[in-house]
Design a protein around this motif. Structure first.
Motif, short mmCIF file in Angstrom:
data_model
loop_
_atom_site.label_atom_id
_atom_site.label_comp_id
_atom_site.label_asym_id
_atom_site.label_seq_id
_atom_site.Cartn_x
_atom_site.Cartn_y
_atom_site.Cartn_z
N PHE B 206 0.83 -1.27 0.40
CA PHE B 206 -0.03 -0.08 0.52
C PHE B 206 0.74 0.94 -0.07
O PHE B 206 0.38 2.08 -0.62
N ALA B 207 1.84 1.15 0.45
CA ALA B 207 2.86 2.64 0.55
C ALA B 207 3.67 2.89 -0.65
O ALA B 207 4.15 3.79 -0.97
N PHE B 208 3.81 1.67 -1.52
CA PHE B 208 4.94 2.30 -1.93
C PHE B 208 4.04 2.98 -3.27
O PHE B 208 4.93 3.50 -4.48
N PRO B 209 3.39 2.22 -3.66
CA PRO B 209 2.29 3.31 -5.07
C PRO B 209 2.37 5.13 -4.93
O PRO B 209 2.46 5.30 -5.87
N ALA B 210 2.40 5.14 -3.15
CA ALA B 210 2.10 6.81 -2.63
C ALA B 210 3.54 7.61 -3.67
O ALA B 210 3.24 8.49 -4.42
N LEU B 211 4.55 6.15 -3.54
CA LEU B 211 5.88 6.68 -4.01
C LEU B 211 6.23 7.02 -5.43
O LEU B 211 7.00 7.65 -5.95
N ILE B 246 3.24 9.70 2.57
CA ILE B 246 2.24 8.75 2.50
C ILE B 246 2.63 7.32 2.57
O ILE B 246 2.60 6.14 3.21
N PHE B 247 4.25 8.14 2.06
CA PHE B 247 5.29 6.87 1.63
C PHE B 247 5.97 5.80 2.72
O PHE B 247 6.13 5.47 2.78
N GLU B 251 7.16 3.33 5.41
CA GLU B 251 8.36 3.63 5.14
C GLU B 251 8.59 2.90 6.72
O GLU B 251 9.42 2.08 6.69
N VAL B 252 9.00 3.77 7.48
CA VAL B 252 9.62 3.49 8.64
C VAL B 252 9.71 2.41 8.77
O VAL B 252 10.15 1.62 9.42
N TYR B 253 8.36 1.79 9.40
CA TYR B 253 7.41 1.00 9.64
C TYR B 253 8.14 -0.60 9.41
O TYR B 253 8.39 -1.42 9.81
N ILE B 254 8.18 -0.21 7.59
CA ILE B 254 8.54 -1.70 7.12
C ILE B 254 10.19 -1.58 7.25
O ILE B 254 10.40 -2.62 7.14
N LEU B 255 10.52 -1.09 7.60
CA LEU B 255 12.25 -0.85 8.28
C LEU B 255 12.33 -1.17 9.39
O LEU B 255 12.83 -2.53 9.98
N ILE B 256 11.23 -1.33 10.74
CA ILE B 256 11.48 -0.85 11.71
C ILE B 256 10.52 -2.27 12.16
O ILE B 256 10.97 -3.53 13.39
N LEU B 257 9.62 -3.07 12.11
CA LEU B 257 8.91 -4.16 12.10
C LEU B 257 9.12 -5.21 12.21
O LEU B 257 9.72 -6.10 12.54
N PRO B 258 10.33 -5.56 11.07
CA PRO B 258 10.84 -6.76 10.89
C PRO B 258 11.91 -7.16 11.59
O PRO B 258 12.39 -8.19 12.80
N ILE B 288 0.34 -1.68 14.75
CA ILE B 288 1.33 -0.70 14.15
C ILE B 288 0.84 -0.28 13.07
O ILE B 288 1.52 0.65 12.13
N GLY B 289 1.03 -1.45 12.43
CA GLY B 289 1.25 -1.41 10.60
C GLY B 289 -0.41 -0.16 9.41
O GLY B 289 0.10 0.07 9.20
N PHE B 290 -0.86 -0.94 10.98
CA PHE B 290 -2.15 -0.22 10.51
C PHE B 290 -2.47 1.45 11.15
O PHE B 290 -2.11 2.48 9.62
N LEU B 291 -1.82 2.05 11.98
CA LEU B 291 -1.58 3.27 12.58
C LEU B 291 -0.82 3.98 11.39
O LEU B 291 -1.07 5.67 11.20
N GLY B 292 0.74 3.14 11.18
CA GLY B 292 1.40 3.93 10.37
C GLY B 292 0.96 4.66 9.41
O GLY B 292 1.32 5.53 9.00
#
Lengths: 353, 618
Positions: B206-211, B246-247, B251-258, B288-292
């Motif tokens: 969902f995030a990368f399309p915005a970028l 919006i991306f 993205e920050v959560y894409i990095l931290i969640l793993p 966290i992913g949703f609120l992100g």
């Protein structure tokens, strides 16, 4: 174990020592010593949130320390398999609900302060100044007073003043940490913010949005003076006469050279031209181009080769530099002319109680 | 296949093997090597930044060049170092953790990697072709649209191509985790690292399309004369900020969640306890992913969105602290009552807890909009995001590498060197960034090429630079560690840590097909359950049978090469329309490969069960 915590403790000691050595930063620049309304509101909020957060940190660190002291593998227990606890409902509810309550403690003053700092109810009745961010200088237009000036923003102390901000090129952000927090200047819309200085003084301002190579060299000042001094300044600036003949011969020649080479971009008096900084009160400034020492030698150097001091600034494209039409002697005369532009006795030095 | 003749194969054969591989384990190694390379590059840029700021009015680098360095440091670290290193761990681990023989789309997996590498190389080629991008990693318009030269064009094309690779990888992991779990592995029995990968893949989707959209608009503005972000043509530069964040925030959560996932694996294993509050951990991750996605405008408090918008985004941002706090406490109570072993992987995991708590604290402070007017775009923010990204993501990557190194390479990284890296990196990190909180409030905006003397900023910056050298030292020791271990390290068995999850149920080295028989999962921590019941291996879910494997292919590499060529064509066609030839050639290669892939049947191959016993696929 001991070495472990010891190292962390040493680290914190070192950091706090460094902090004490450097203090809270330079007065009239640091946000730690607020001298204006916005800075005070922000600092109060910072202190509230920091206090709550330090409480959370202490709780976390207590549990953390207990865990590391008590539950490290002991000799002879290599194969010990502890109870496989799945969870604990009561505990989990506690550490969900308490943080929510703590956040409410921060959220309520946050919302209240955010609306407070955006209050425009007094806008119509007070001084409004239009602020324009440019690569890499600031322009201030007192629209009702018909005064144009650049780099040094003169304001009366103890009074709420509205700044209406735009950018002429890329994004900039207006920041005077000891007076108030930031507001961006955008090319497409006007942002409004108010400031109020508590004490007379010269406050350091900086650009806080990356705007090109000389982003870090876009300093400006807020000069807060008393009400009478401010009124004096307004009168003097309004009475400025661009045609007035300077005293020395050198400055007189400089004036002519200025009229022929510089005036297409640099305005004097209330002329609305703002391609480059307005130089009406140039002689009263404390810095050249916002960051350089204020003396004739530096000024001549600046006029001769601005690129050397501020990479990417637009004066580099000036006609006189392209065709090399001004000799060093002539530049020196222009400098003499500029340095005697002191239309008013109200200067940054007046900004003391 | 090629692996059966693994012994004594030439360098050429090995190279060809890696160029054509579709094996998730090898792709993981490719991500690791290239991500590691870019990490060192980004680190070098960081050192240049810190050396420039070691003293006031320094001129180690020029102002314009400094902007290129700071832009490339951020862009490289986020897109070309952190992301691929996380993908390295995901590729190496997730299929094994769910008991699968590969990812759902092995071909796409390879394509995703090569696209990322092509994008990264395009971006860095700018250094040699007239200058790197210089508008910050956020590339705010109009600075980015008006930046002279081709620097920002390289940013646009490089990120567009590597972003496509990331999107492909995200979709691939989503499908893999939905479809390829071993029998018995329900969603609520998935290891936390798999869960975080799952949530992160959804965020990527969902995030990368915005970028992508933002970059296309920026590309049209710069290369084809449109005016989406140009106020004088009726455009609006704030739109870019919205699209970017919006991306950028997810993205920050894409990095931290793993990284959260990594710690949730390591802490239970080395405290010999199951993860405390597994269900809460899963729901906290999802939340966290949703609120992100609801909080991006907290990067824009000073843009002038007005008090209502600022307040809403402030409160929404604070809400994220709740699930994050749940996680911190669950980790602490996983340790509570445990039998804790402290090795290098554990040192990173343990130091993460206080470090990340500080990062989270400053995060909540930043969320208070009216306070953020002071913090915004200063070194306070720089300190904050390094506390979460270095203290969270980089610590997580180091922890994960130490933990899974025996799974990936069959050897344990040297503990002595590992601890040396940890202590220098950890102390250096706090020395570098703790003081920056104060520098920010003392009046130092971020992205400043220099600061003037007599502003009270000298000492703090000097300390910060000293810390950066310690971090650099630690990183170099890590590289030495990798070399020393691969030369001298001893092979270990399949389960060196007494692991709990499926990836440790496999012999070392991991066979090409991962699991000879798909395992039967009987609960959370599947391998641990079997071990507690006195078994050494997983119970199989199927009899030994032929194993279906995908064929290797060079097409992903050639497709990425096509886009690489086309990228240069797009950038230079503004100077000379002859460069349009490169666009057509490159896109032709890409479309040609897609055509071949579409019409040519590729059913893969089978490893026959008779050959399995003879060691095929090992």
């Amino acid at each position: 174990m001991k070495g472990w915590m010891g190292k962390i403790r040493a680290l914190f000691l070192l950091s706090s020592l460094a902090l004490i050595l450097s203090g809270c930063g330079r007065e009239n620049l640091t946000a730690f010593l607020p001298k204006g309304y916005g800075a005070e509101v922000s600092l109060n909020l910072i202190i509230i949130s920091l206090a709550v957060m330090i409480f959370v940190f202490i709780v976390v660190m207590i549990i953390y320390t207990v865990v590391l002291v008590k539950y490290r593998r002991k000799k002879g227990q290599e194969d010990y398999i502890p109870k496989q606890t799945e969870g604990n409902k009561a505990l989990e509810i506690i550490w969900t609900v308490i943080p929510i309550l703590l956040l409410v403690i921060i959220a309520v003053p946050t919302v209240s302060a955010t609306f407070d700092l955006a209050d425009e109810s007094e806008k119509e009745d007070t001084l409004n100044i239009k602020v324009t961010g440019n690569q890499y200088w600031w322009h201030f237009s007192y629209e009702d007073e018909e005064i144009q000036t650049s780099q040094d923003l003169y304001i009366p102390v103890g009074k709420r003043i509205y700044l209406n901000m735009v950018s002429s090129d890329v994004l900039h952000s207006f920041w005077v940490p000891s007076i108030t927090g930031k507001m961006d200047t955008n090319p497409e819309n006007e942002n409004t913010m108010y400031i109020e200085a508590y004490e007379e003084g010269v406050y350091w301002g900086k650009c806080a949005e990356l705007c090109g190579p000389s982003h870090s060299l876009m300093d400006f000042k807020i000069v807060a003076v008393s009400e009478e001094e401010y009124n004096q300044w307004v009168t003097d600036m309004q009475n400025f006469d661009a045609e007035a003949v300077p005293e020395t011969a050198s400055a007189q020649e400089g004036q002519e050279l200025f009229q022929n080479n510089c005036i297409s971009c640099h305005a004097l008096g209330s002329s609305p031209v703002a391609v480059a900084p307005n130089l009406t009160d140039f002689g009263n400034r404390t810095k050249i181009a916002g960051v350089l020492d204020f003396d004739k030698e530096t000024l001549v150097g600046w006029i001769s080769n601005p690129e050397e001091f501020k990479e990417g600034n637009k004066m580099t494209n000036a006609e006189y530099l392209k065709n090399g039409s001004l000799s060093e002697e002539e530049i020196s005369k222009i400098a003499d002319y500029l340095l005697q532009l002191k239309p008013t006795t109200i200067t940054p030095e007046s900004a003391t109680n | 296949m090629s692996t059966t003749i693994a012994q004594n194969r030439s360098f050429g054969a090995a190279l060809w093997d890696y160029l054509t591989t579709v094996d998730h384990k090898k792709i993981g190694i490719l991500y690791l090597v290239s991500g590691g390379f870019f990490f060192l590059l980004g680190g070098l840029e960081a050192m240049a930044i810190r050396i420039q700021l070691i003293k006031p009015a320094n001129d180690f680098v020029s102002a314009g060049f400094y902007n290129q360095i700071l832009t490339m440091h951020g862009t490289t670290m986020i897109f070309l170092a952190a992301m691929p290193l996380i993908f390295a761990l995901m590729n190496a681990v997730v299929p094994l953790q769910i008991g699968a023989r590969d990812v759902a789309f092995p071909f796409l997996n390879a394509l995703g990697f090569w696209l990322f590498l092509a994008g990264g190389l395009i971006l860095n080629a700018s250094w040699f072709l007239g200058g790197a991008p210089d508008a910050g990693w956020t590339a705010y318009a109009p600075l980015s649209t008006t930046s002279p030269g081709h620097g920002v064009d390289f940013y646009v094309l490089g990120l567009q191509i590597s972003g496509a690779g990331t999107l492909i990888a995200g979709i691939n992991f989503l499908v893999t985790i939905v479809n390829m779990r071993a029998p018995g592995m329900t969603y609520m029995r998935m290891p936390l690292f798999t869960w975080t990968t799952f949530v992160v893949s959804a965020l990527i989707l969902f995030a990368f399309p915005a970028l992508t959209v933002g970059l296309f608009l920026l590309m049209f503005d710069r290369l084809f004369g449109s005016g989406f972000f140009d106020a004088s043509m009726g455009g609006n530069s704030v739109i870019w900020e919205h699209l970017f964040w919006i991306f950028g925030h997810p993205e920050v959560y894409i990095l931290i969640l793993p990284a959260f996932g990594v710690f949730s694996e390591i802490l239970p294993v080395f405290s010999k306890k199951r993860l405390f509050g597994y269900t809460a951990m899963v729901f906290a991750t999802v939340l966290i992913g949703f609120l992100g996605f609801m909080v991006w405008a907290h990067h824009m408090f000073t843009v002038g969105l007005g008090p209502a918008a600022n307040s809403i985004f402030a409160v929404a941002t604070m809400a994220i602290a709740v699930p994050t706090g749940i996680k911190i406490f669950n980790w602490l109570f996983t340790l509570w009552g445990g039998n804790i072993t402290i090795n290098t992987a554990m040192l990173y995991s343990l130091s993460f807890i206080p470090t990340f708590t500080i990062g989270g604290m400053t995060g909540v402070m930043l969320a208070a909009a009216a306070a953020d007017y002071q913090f915004h775009d200063t070194y306070f923010v720089v300190a904050h995001f390094h506390y979460v990204i270095v203290g969270g993501v980089v610590f997580g990557i180091f922890a994960g590498l130490h933990y899974w190194w025996p799974r990936m390479f069959g050897k344990i990284l040297d503990e002595k060197l590992g601890k040396l890296t940890f202590w220098t990196f950890f102390i250096g990190f706090h020395l570098t960034f703790f003081i920056q909180h104060f520098l920010g409030l003392m009046g130092m905006p971020r992205r400043y090429w220099t600061f003037l003397p007599d502003q009270g900023l000298d000492t703090g910056n000097l300390i910060s630079t000293i810390g950066a050298f310690l971090m650099a030292f630690g990183t170099i020791v890590f590289v030495i560690n990798v070399i020393v271990t691969s030369v001298k390290g001893e092979k270990v068995g399949g389960d060196p840590w007494d692991g709990r999850t499926l990836e440790w149920a496999i012999a070392n080295p991991t066979p090409h097909y991962n699991f000879k028989q798909t395992p039967l999962v009987r609960g959370l921590d599947a391998f641990w359950i079997e071990k507690m019941d006195g078994r050494k291996e997983m119970t199989p879910a199927e009899p030994v049978d032929d194993i279906h494997m995908p064929n290797s292919s060079i097409l992903p590499f050639i497709m990425a090469l096509g886009l690489f060529i086309a990228g240069f064509g797009f950038i230079y066609q503004v100077d000379n329309s002859a460069w349009l030839a490169a666009v057509f050639i490159g896109m032709g290669i890409l479309l040609g490969c897609m055509f071949i892939r579409s019409v040519k049947d590729d059913h893969g191959y089978h490893i026959h069960k008779e050959d399995l016993d003879k060691g095929a696929g090992l």
